[in-house]
Write a protein that holds these residues in place. Structure first.
Motif, PDB file in Angstrom:
ATOM      1  N   ASN A 157      -2.892   3.771  -1.946  1.00  0.00           N
ATOM      2  CA  ASN A 157      -3.107   3.027  -0.701  1.00  0.00           C
ATOM      3  C   ASN A 157      -1.951   3.153   0.260  1.00  0.00           C
ATOM      4  O   ASN A 157      -1.880   2.415   1.233  1.00  0.00           O
ATOM      5  N   THR A 207      -1.687   2.658   4.498  1.00  0.00           N
ATOM      6  CA  THR A 207      -2.881   2.016   5.069  1.00  0.00           C
ATOM      7  C   THR A 207      -2.750   0.529   4.793  1.00  0.00           C
ATOM      8  O   THR A 207      -1.962   0.103   3.947  1.00  0.00           O
ATOM      9  N   GLY A 246      -7.914  -0.826   4.431  1.00  0.00           N
ATOM     10  CA  GLY A 246      -8.220   0.540   4.884  1.00  0.00           C
ATOM     11  C   GLY A 246      -7.835   0.692   6.274  1.00  0.00           C
ATOM     12  O   GLY A 246      -7.705   1.540   6.979  1.00  0.00           O
TER      13      GLY A 246
END
Length: 149
Positions: A142, A145, A149
């Motif tokens: 991840n 971000t 998302g």
């Protein structure tokens, strides 16, 4: 157990990451993203738009808008790559270099003042911990971000 989110929320606020403008240099008010763009252009040799956008984890449309605003302020120049005209190279103007240097000095002064409240062992522990955290974040799927998302 410490509330990790709260620790990061407080640190974010204290760093001023939520402020509309992060820095003032001369008569310029510079946003956080613009500050990051100036910093990355300054530390790379003839970077392309795609390179810097990728480094910052920013989508190209948002990034291009920010570069345009820095160009209007006469801080950034965009020139076609002589080998591939589809690629544009970014560079700092004299004004951009001045502003990047001013921001760098402001950040170093701030960090030195913060670290002045710690002894050498504490300072070393914090720096080592930040390096560990950065390395772990780079390994995270991840990275770069938001959690959504």
């Amino acid at each position: 157990m410490e509330n990790l989110r709260e620790l990061f929320q407080v640190m974010t606020r204290r760093f001023g990451f939520l402020n509309k403008n992060c820095c003032t240099a001369g008569s310029y008010e510079i946003s956080l993203i613009q500050s990051h763009i100036l910093y990355e252009i300054d530390r790379h040799h003839k970077p392309s738009i795609q390179q810097i956008a990728g480094t910052l984890g920013t989508d190209i449309t948002t990034f291009s808008r920010q570069v345009q605003s820095l160009m209007k302020m006469n801080m950034v120049k965009k020139t076609p790559d002589p080998d591939d005209r589809r690629i544009h190279i970014l560079s700092l103007t004299t004004e951009g270099k001045y502003v990047a240097t001013m921001i760098d000095q402001q950040m170093n002064t701030f960090l030195n003042e913060v670290f002045s409240h710690m002894n050498d062992a504490e300072k070393e522990t914090v720096i080592r911990s930040i390096k560990l955290l950065n390395d772990a974040m780079a390994k995270s799927k991840n990275c770069c971000t938001t959690p959504l998302g």
